[in-house]
Scaffold this motif. Structure first.
Motif, PDB file in Angstrom:
ATOM      1  N   TYR A   1       3.217  12.038 -11.258  1.00 35.94           N
ATOM      2  CA  TYR A   1       2.657  12.241  -9.922  1.00 35.94           C
ATOM      3  C   TYR A   1       3.486  13.292  -9.179  1.00 35.94           C
ATOM      4  O   TYR A   1       4.695  13.393  -9.379  1.00 35.94           O
ATOM      5  CB  TYR A   1       2.721  10.956  -9.078  1.00 35.94           C
TER       6      TYR A   1
ATOM      7  N   GLU B   1       1.513  12.678  -3.819  1.00 35.29           N
ATOM      8  CA  GLU B   1       0.498  11.783  -4.377  1.00 35.29           C
ATOM      9  C   GLU B   1       1.067  10.373  -4.563  1.00 35.29           C
ATOM     10  O   GLU B   1       0.381   9.374  -4.306  1.00 35.29           O
ATOM     11  CB  GLU B   1      -0.006  12.316  -5.718  1.00 35.29           C
ATOM     12  N   TYR B   2       2.316  10.282  -4.982  1.00 35.46           N
ATOM     13  CA  TYR B   2       2.930   8.970  -5.182  1.00 35.46           C
ATOM     14  C   TYR B   2       3.000   8.206  -3.861  1.00 35.46           C
ATOM     15  O   TYR B   2       2.680   7.011  -3.807  1.00 35.46           O
ATOM     16  CB  TYR B   2       4.336   9.134  -5.769  1.00 35.46           C
TER      17      TYR B   2
ATOM     18  N   VAL C   1       1.087   8.609  -1.217  1.00 38.19           N
ATOM     19  CA  VAL C   1      -0.272   8.234  -0.824  1.00 38.19           C
ATOM     20  C   VAL C   1      -0.747   7.007  -1.606  1.00 38.19           C
ATOM     21  O   VAL C   1      -1.291   6.051  -1.032  1.00 38.19           O
ATOM     22  CB  VAL C   1      -1.242   9.412  -1.029  1.00 38.19           C
ATOM     23  N   LEU C   2      -0.527   6.993  -2.913  1.00 36.47           N
ATOM     24  CA  LEU C   2      -1.007   5.885  -3.735  1.00 36.47           C
ATOM     25  C   LEU C   2      -0.309   4.573  -3.387  1.00 36.47           C
ATOM     26  O   LEU C   2      -0.938   3.507  -3.372  1.00 36.47           O
ATOM     27  CB  LEU C   2      -0.818   6.209  -5.217  1.00 36.47           C
TER      28      LEU C   2
ATOM     29  N   ILE D   1      -1.845   3.341  -0.244  1.00 37.79           N
ATOM     30  CA  ILE D   1      -3.166   2.772  -0.518  1.00 37.79           C
ATOM     31  C   ILE D   1      -3.023   1.372  -1.109  1.00 37.79           C
ATOM     32  O   ILE D   1      -3.770   0.442  -0.758  1.00 37.79           O
ATOM     33  CB  ILE D   1      -3.964   3.690  -1.469  1.00 37.79           C
ATOM     34  N   ASP D   2      -2.059   1.194  -2.019  1.00 37.67           N
ATOM     35  CA  ASP D   2      -1.826  -0.133  -2.607  1.00 37.67           C
ATOM     36  C   ASP D   2      -1.496  -1.154  -1.523  1.00 37.67           C
ATOM     37  O   ASP D   2      -2.010  -2.286  -1.537  1.00 37.67           O
ATOM     38  CB  ASP D   2      -0.675  -0.072  -3.615  1.00 37.67           C
TER      39      ASP D   2
ATOM     40  N   SER E   1      -8.662   9.244   3.085  1.00 34.58           N
ATOM     41  CA  SER E   1      -7.745   9.150   1.950  1.00 34.58           C
ATOM     42  C   SER E   1      -8.063   7.932   1.090  1.00 34.58           C
ATOM     43  O   SER E   1      -8.120   8.023  -0.144  1.00 34.58           O
ATOM     44  CB  SER E   1      -6.305   9.078   2.456  1.00 34.58           C
ATOM     45  N   PHE E   2      -8.295   6.792   1.713  1.00 34.03           N
ATOM     46  CA  PHE E   2      -8.596   5.563   0.982  1.00 34.03           C
ATOM     47  C   PHE E   2      -9.878   5.724   0.161  1.00 34.03           C
ATOM     48  O   PHE E   2      -9.933   5.361  -1.015  1.00 34.03           O
ATOM     49  CB  PHE E   2      -8.748   4.401   1.969  1.00 34.03           C
TER      50      PHE E   2
ATOM     51  N   ALA F   1     -11.252   8.521  -0.891  1.00 34.20           N
ATOM     52  CA  ALA F   1     -11.066   9.506  -1.965  1.00 34.20           C
ATOM     53  C   ALA F   1     -10.354   8.885  -3.161  1.00 34.20           C
ATOM     54  O   ALA F   1     -10.664   9.213  -4.312  1.00 34.20           O
ATOM     55  CB  ALA F   1     -10.285  10.701  -1.442  1.00 34.20           C
ATOM     56  N   LYS F   2      -9.409   7.991  -2.908  1.00 36.08           N
ATOM     57  CA  LYS F   2      -8.608   7.428  -4.002  1.00 36.08           C
ATOM     58  C   LYS F   2      -9.266   6.219  -4.660  1.00 36.08           C
ATOM     59  O   LYS F   2      -9.003   5.944  -5.840  1.00 36.08           O
ATOM     60  CB  LYS F   2      -7.229   7.021  -3.478  1.00 36.08           C
ATOM     61  N   THR F   3     -10.096   5.483  -3.943  1.00 34.83           N
ATOM     62  CA  THR F   3     -10.661   4.250  -4.497  1.00 34.83           C
ATOM     63  C   THR F   3     -12.158   4.317  -4.750  1.00 34.83           C
ATOM     64  O   THR F   3     -12.703   3.462  -5.451  1.00 34.83           O
ATOM     65  CB  THR F   3     -10.396   3.061  -3.551  1.00 34.83           C
TER      66      THR F   3
END
Length: 305
Positions: free
Chosen positions: A245, A249-250, A252-253, A256-257, A288-289, A291-293
């Protein structure tokens, strides 16, 4: 069961200039299931070479279907000069070259040499090659890091193609072959961590701890890099190589978690959760949420646990 090259098995000399008699080459024809689901070898060799060896993509050998795919070339001894799609590189002992044989290519021994080569294909192979090269800043001839098992895994595949009889100890199923190729690619993409590094000396581990400790605060790559006394550019390259990552990105992820957990375990509003996990805008958090999920925070909250 895998198929074999009767030339190599019978010990007949391979008819290529510069390839010495002890060299062997084997073929494998994958099943329909392997072509659809697996990584699969199509050709593999273990060559001892003189400095006369100069392989050109215009040769009859290069026109075989078993050759027109992707290749890993591992140098055991000597040195090789390799050209691929207009790029040139030198490969020394302990280095592996990633060659796209669908594109113009040439490789030659600069002096007496030994090499292992594996031709293979499978869904996602091109993307794997691109990711490995990108992770190494555009390099496609790579030194095999300590702790990797790439050479021994290549030899396992070689032995399996040389002994296709199902009951032979060296034989491997198509699934086994696929898993071994996948492991090789993963080790090239994400080399194993140096186990001799203590957490205090491992700057990436330190950075991850810093990120998690400050996850809900304003965080920039510059801030995290400064926490481990590295420049942002050097830190970003190191972090990406180790984790897969980018630092951004790390962060952001992980946010999100945490947001997922809060959505399912609290009655906080989406806006409150956005600010709780370090966003300064509900709109940016939702974007963002999603886009990632692939779904909005509200839709995620409605999903059963």
């Amino acid at each position: 069961a895998v198929s074999m090259n009767s030339i190599g098995q019978a010990g007949i000399n391979i008819n290529e200039i510069g390839v010495l008699p002890e060299s062997r080459r084997y073929y494998n024809t994958p099943s329909a299931i392997a072509r659809q689901l697996f990584f699969y070898p199509t050709e593999m060799g273990r060559y001892t070479l003189s400095d006369r060896y100069d392989f050109l993509d215009t040769s009859p050998v290069a026109k075989r279907d078993s050759h027109r795919n992707f290749m890993l070339l591992y140098v055991d001894a000597g040195a090789m000069e390799i050209f691929n799609d207009g790029r040139r590189a030198l490969a020394a002992p302990g280095q592996v070259a990633l060659i796209d044989c669908r594109k113009p290519h040439r490789y030659k021994a600069l002096r007496d040499a030994r090499m292992l080569f594996l031709h293979f294909d499978g869904a996602g192979t091109a993307a794997f090659f691109d990711q490995i090269i990108a992770a190494h800043s555009g390099k496609w001839v790579l030194s095999v890091p300590a702790g990797c098992h790439i050479r021994s895994d290549l030899l396992r595949i070689y032995d399996a193609l040389a002994h296709p009889v199902t009951l032979h100890p060296a034989s491997m199923s198509e699934a086994d072959l696929s898993q071994t190729i996948y492991r090789i690619l993963c080790e090239l993409l994400y080399p194993p961590r140096d186990q001799s590094l203590s957490p205090e000396r491992d700057v990436v581990a330190q950075a991850v701890i810093f990120i998690l400790d400050h996850l809900f605060e304003p965080l920039s790559v510059e801030t995290v890099a400064a926490s481990v006394s590295l420049s942002p550019s050097h830190f970003s390259r190191l972090f990406k190589a180790r984790t897969g990552y980018s630092p951004h990105e790390y962060i952001v992820l992980r946010r999100i978690d945490e947001a997922k957990s809060l959505l399912h375990t609290t009655s906080l509003s989406v806006k409150q959760i956005a600010f709780r996990v370090g966003y300064h805008s509900e709109v940016n958090f939702i974007s963002s949420f999603t886009a990632k999920t692939g779904m909005s925070p509200a839709a995620f909250r409605r999903m059963p646990l």
